[in-house]
Design a protein around this motif. Sequence first.
Motif, PDB file in Angstrom:
ATOM      1  N   GLN A 135       6.777 -29.782 -18.003  1.00  0.00           N
ATOM      2  CA  GLN A 135       7.909 -30.592 -17.576  1.00  0.00           C
ATOM      3  C   GLN A 135       8.392 -31.428 -18.758  1.00  0.00           C
ATOM      4  O   GLN A 135       7.665 -32.260 -19.289  1.00  0.00           O
ATOM      5  N   HIS A 136       9.618 -31.181 -19.170  1.00  0.00           N
ATOM      6  CA  HIS A 136      10.174 -31.923 -20.293  1.00  0.00           C
ATOM      7  C   HIS A 136      10.293 -33.407 -19.950  1.00  0.00           C
ATOM      8  O   HIS A 136      10.714 -33.763 -18.843  1.00  0.00           O
ATOM      9  N   LYS A 137       9.937 -34.255 -20.893  1.00  0.00           N
ATOM     10  CA  LYS A 137      10.062 -35.703 -20.677  1.00  0.00           C
ATOM     11  C   LYS A 137      11.527 -36.095 -20.497  1.00  0.00           C
ATOM     12  O   LYS A 137      11.871 -36.955 -19.702  1.00  0.00           O
ATOM     13  N   THR A 138      12.400 -35.442 -21.254  1.00  0.00           N
ATOM     14  CA  THR A 138      13.849 -35.617 -21.127  1.00  0.00           C
ATOM     15  C   THR A 138      14.453 -34.242 -20.922  1.00  0.00           C
ATOM     16  O   THR A 138      14.129 -33.305 -21.666  1.00  0.00           O
ATOM     17  N   PRO A 139      15.328 -34.059 -19.922  1.00  0.00           N
ATOM     18  CA  PRO A 139      15.902 -32.735 -19.669  1.00  0.00           C
ATOM     19  C   PRO A 139      16.568 -32.146 -20.911  1.00  0.00           C
ATOM     20  O   PRO A 139      17.238 -32.849 -21.666  1.00  0.00           O
ATOM     21  N   MET A 140      16.345 -30.866 -21.153  1.00  0.00           N
ATOM     22  CA  MET A 140      17.007 -30.151 -22.246  1.00  0.00           C
ATOM     23  C   MET A 140      18.236 -29.461 -21.670  1.00  0.00           C
ATOM     24  O   MET A 140      18.120 -28.542 -20.846  1.00  0.00           O
ATOM     25  N   LEU A 141      19.404 -29.909 -22.069  1.00  0.00           N
ATOM     26  CA  LEU A 141      20.641 -29.469 -21.455  1.00  0.00           C
ATOM     27  C   LEU A 141      21.404 -28.485 -22.334  1.00  0.00           C
ATOM     28  O   LEU A 141      21.118 -28.322 -23.518  1.00  0.00           O
TER      29      LEU A 141
ATOM     30  N   VAL B 296      21.864 -25.887 -16.304  1.00  0.00           N
ATOM     31  CA  VAL B 296      21.396 -25.157 -17.476  1.00  0.00           C
ATOM     32  C   VAL B 296      20.996 -23.753 -17.053  1.00  0.00           C
ATOM     33  O   VAL B 296      20.266 -23.574 -16.077  1.00  0.00           O
ATOM     34  N   GLN B 297      21.493 -22.740 -17.759  1.00  0.00           N
ATOM     35  CA  GLN B 297      21.130 -21.374 -17.422  1.00  0.00           C
ATOM     36  C   GLN B 297      19.654 -21.160 -17.733  1.00  0.00           C
ATOM     37  O   GLN B 297      19.219 -21.315 -18.882  1.00  0.00           O
ATOM     38  N   PRO B 298      18.848 -20.835 -16.717  1.00  0.00           N
ATOM     39  CA  PRO B 298      17.393 -20.807 -16.902  1.00  0.00           C
ATOM     40  C   PRO B 298      16.911 -19.673 -17.781  1.00  0.00           C
ATOM     41  O   PRO B 298      17.431 -18.557 -17.723  1.00  0.00           O
ATOM     42  N   GLU B 299      15.902 -19.968 -18.601  1.00  0.00           N
ATOM     43  CA  GLU B 299      15.224 -18.936 -19.366  1.00  0.00           C
ATOM     44  C   GLU B 299      14.327 -18.162 -18.415  1.00  0.00           C
ATOM     45  O   GLU B 299      13.927 -18.643 -17.356  1.00  0.00           O
ATOM     46  N   ALA B 300      14.000 -16.933 -18.798  1.00  0.00           N
ATOM     47  CA  ALA B 300      13.061 -16.155 -18.001  1.00  0.00           C
ATOM     48  C   ALA B 300      11.679 -16.808 -18.068  1.00  0.00           C
ATOM     49  O   ALA B 300      11.299 -17.369 -19.084  1.00  0.00           O
ATOM     50  N   VAL B 301      10.932 -16.754 -16.973  1.00  0.00           N
ATOM     51  CA  VAL B 301       9.624 -17.410 -16.899  1.00  0.00           C
ATOM     52  C   VAL B 301       8.519 -16.368 -17.014  1.00  0.00           C
ATOM     53  O   VAL B 301       8.443 -15.432 -16.237  1.00  0.00           O
TER      54      VAL B 301
ATOM     55  N   ALA C  47       4.153 -32.833 -30.756  1.00  0.00           N
ATOM     56  CA  ALA C  47       3.333 -32.982 -31.959  1.00  0.00           C
ATOM     57  C   ALA C  47       1.855 -33.194 -31.661  1.00  0.00           C
ATOM     58  O   ALA C  47       0.986 -32.619 -32.330  1.00  0.00           O
ATOM     59  N   ALA C  48       1.550 -34.035 -30.672  1.00  0.00           N
ATOM     60  CA  ALA C  48       0.153 -34.394 -30.403  1.00  0.00           C
ATOM     61  C   ALA C  48      -0.695 -33.161 -30.084  1.00  0.00           C
ATOM     62  O   ALA C  48      -1.860 -33.061 -30.494  1.00  0.00           O
ATOM     63  N   ASP C  49      -0.117 -32.206 -29.359  1.00  0.00           N
ATOM     64  CA  ASP C  49      -0.858 -31.008 -28.954  1.00  0.00           C
ATOM     65  C   ASP C  49      -0.510 -29.791 -29.797  1.00  0.00           C
ATOM     66  O   ASP C  49      -1.106 -28.725 -29.609  1.00  0.00           O
ATOM     67  N   GLU C  50       0.473 -29.950 -30.689  1.00  0.00           N
ATOM     68  CA  GLU C  50       1.007 -28.821 -31.458  1.00  0.00           C
ATOM     69  C   GLU C  50       1.375 -27.667 -30.528  1.00  0.00           C
ATOM     70  O   GLU C  50       1.004 -26.504 -30.739  1.00  0.00           O
ATOM     71  N   LYS C  51       2.130 -28.046 -29.490  1.00  0.00           N
ATOM     72  CA  LYS C  51       2.578 -27.080 -28.491  1.00  0.00           C
ATOM     73  C   LYS C  51       4.084 -26.887 -28.595  1.00  0.00           C
ATOM     74  O   LYS C  51       4.829 -27.817 -28.944  1.00  0.00           O
ATOM     75  N   ILE C  52       4.547 -25.686 -28.242  1.00  0.00           N
ATOM     76  CA  ILE C  52       5.977 -25.378 -28.236  1.00  0.00           C
ATOM     77  C   ILE C  52       6.345 -24.798 -26.879  1.00  0.00           C
ATOM     78  O   ILE C  52       5.637 -23.910 -26.360  1.00  0.00           O
ATOM     79  N   TYR C  53       7.449 -25.301 -26.328  1.00  0.00           N
ATOM     80  CA  TYR C  53       7.905 -24.856 -25.009  1.00  0.00           C
ATOM     81  C   TYR C  53       9.384 -24.478 -25.073  1.00  0.00           C
ATOM     82  O   TYR C  53      10.175 -25.105 -25.784  1.00  0.00           O
ATOM     83  N   THR C  54       9.757 -23.480 -24.311  1.00  0.00           N
ATOM     84  CA  THR C  54      11.169 -23.109 -24.213  1.00  0.00           C
ATOM     85  C   THR C  54      11.935 -24.159 -23.405  1.00  0.00           C
ATOM     86  O   THR C  54      11.326 -24.985 -22.710  1.00  0.00           O
ATOM     87  N   ARG C  55      13.239 -24.099 -23.478  1.00  0.00           N
ATOM     88  CA  ARG C  55      14.054 -24.996 -22.664  1.00  0.00           C
ATOM     89  C   ARG C  55      13.898 -24.681 -21.184  1.00  0.00           C
ATOM     90  O   ARG C  55      13.940 -25.560 -20.333  1.00  0.00           O
ATOM     91  N   GLY C  56      13.699 -23.406 -20.848  1.00  0.00           N
ATOM     92  CA  GLY C  56      13.574 -23.003 -19.444  1.00  0.00           C
ATOM     93  C   GLY C  56      14.823 -23.314 -18.658  1.00  0.00           C
ATOM     94  O   GLY C  56      15.939 -22.985 -19.067  1.00  0.00           O
ATOM     95  N   ASP C  57      14.643 -23.989 -17.531  1.00  0.00           N
ATOM     96  CA  ASP C  57      15.799 -24.364 -16.708  1.00  0.00           C
ATOM     97  C   ASP C  57      16.300 -25.763 -17.055  1.00  0.00           C
ATOM     98  O   ASP C  57      17.094 -26.340 -16.322  1.00  0.00           O
ATOM     99  N   GLY C  58      15.828 -26.301 -18.163  1.00  0.00           N
ATOM    100  CA  GLY C  58      16.234 -27.638 -18.586  1.00  0.00           C
ATOM    101  C   GLY C  58      15.249 -28.707 -18.178  1.00  0.00           C
ATOM    102  O   GLY C  58      15.139 -29.748 -18.833  1.00  0.00           O
TER     103      GLY C  58
END
Length: 622
Positions: free
Chosen positions: A74-80, A61-66, A128-139
């Motif tokens: 850390q994603h529970k399931t990789p975002m591909l 996965v092409q990584p997002e800028a950090v 949902a539990a934390d109402e948090k949003i995360y980018t895909r990043g490096d997957g």
Amino acid sequence: MQNLMKTPTHLLTDEQLSQLMTYFNEQYRSGSPVVSDVTFDLIYMPVLKSRLPHHPLITKVQPEAVNVINDRYQHKTPMLSTLKAYEHDEIQSFVDRCQQAANELGMTEELLYRVSPKLDGLAASYIAADEKIYTRGDGKYGNDITHLYHNGLKLVGDSNSNNIGEITVLQSYFEEKLKGSFAHPRNFVAGLANSDNLNDAGKQALTDNAIHLVFFNAINCPHISAAELLTNLESYCEQAKQHSPYLTDGTVIEVVNGTVKKHMGNNEHHHHWQIAKKSVGEVADVRIKGIEWNVGRNKITPVLLIEPTRLSGAMIQRVTAHHAGNVNNLGLGEGALISITRSGEIIPKILGSIEAVKPSIPTHCPCCSLPVHWVNDAITCVNNDCSERQVSAIEYHFSVIGVDLFGRQTVRKLVENGYSSVESIYPLSTVDLLGCGFGVGQSENLFTEIQKAKTTPINDYLILASLGIHSLGRGSSKKMLKHVSLSTITTMTADQLQAIDGFGELTAKNITTAIETKAEQISFLCNTLNLVNSMKPMSVLNEEDNLPLSGLYITFTGKMEQNRSDMCSEAERFGAVVQSSVGRNTTYLVIGSNVGATKLNAAKAKGVIIITEAEYNNLIAA
């Protein structure tokens, strides 16, 4: 970087090309692109694929800028990423793979496919539990961008459960208020996501509820049969685009059945049960100025030299005609008028011939001048002493096993100095390389790569595939090595190979004949390289008690020399339970390079045995 950007791609070293592509990606993901999407995709990416096919920007996965200010997650399931397709027959192949998976599962019900717009934004995960949003990043790890939510980001879909989707801006809003100041909606969104200090335009767009996180499962789209999909493909793609209020970048097609999805799985880059249909780009009619005939391992390939033509953002001067049969059937040659296209990351392609000419096909090899042989639609040189065939074979070998620096020009210089086989190159010293005309630095680098090739664990199926035998790529090599080890592969008969699913009578005969001719090379490679038996012969796996990892719980972490996805699949095949994180019942934590302290400390606290990749390879080879 400015100097590298001004340097033609063919003058960049592999290291410089890698650095430049990484820089382009980082700037693009941060919302400050230094080259256009077209330049990145159509000029630089094909060069990277050709020269460094195992580069992380291609295989992962092409990584997002950090943004280091915010928390990482850390994603529970990789975002591909999503596999791309441009032609109808690629969608047909995808549908065939899905149906094959259903057949393997014994399913009889008709498969349905979901057809949805491919939103051109920033992939994100909502917790949902934390109402948090995360980018895909490096997957695997994403960046916390919840500040967008606090400033007005609108959620489209069910916000009461975890979900993934795309952050994008309403196209009508972008066209009306942002187009004059920002080059592209995606760059605008990416810039907001990677900055804690929102610009005025971003603040206003969020206040106006124009920026949305659209959950993929909330997109209303049809579920259709394979027949309906393939018959009306372009119509459904156009509908997906027209019905979306957001900018789209193609159409996503995925099989609906969850059991089939699980069975098809994924690699480190994309899911196998999903594909993105992209539109064919511009078309141009061009004159052929001449044809070059390039001598390869298994065929002599015609390359058309055309009038310089700008197409989809790139200047095109060469187009492959694939094989001599194509030249003959389309009437290709100097003066012919052809129609070509180019889109996405694919190479220029001939759509058809408008004004044909009488073709001229070589009767003798352009390199060694011996008569050519026709094999189906291709002409081939069968002279093993042909220097260009030797160059192609050596270059291909090092490319497949993942050894850098052995590009065509480098290999050609080695062959010109008498090192005309793979076996002759591995023993080379820096003195030998200096004697070939390489500089001191290049000689040392080449020698280092050779030593690395000897010591780095290499899967046996890659070694077999690197021999360059026609119809024996990575997949077929894996199939063979399930039934016989590489060291004894020359004993396999054509009848035995034909008995394996996927090998026809003629293919089996040609492969076993070719393997016999390469017996000495196979023996040499087995004795020279750090061979990993990635596929235990089935005779070893017949009984569960013989599975080398039976009853073990294994976690892999860090950067591995091998493909991580392949290692996980292999461990499961050998009886292990593969875990994504360290638990109380974990038996081994297998570590590569760049391992974080958190996972190591967790393993130590739980009494988990920590082993290296090399020690793991010894474990499965025992």
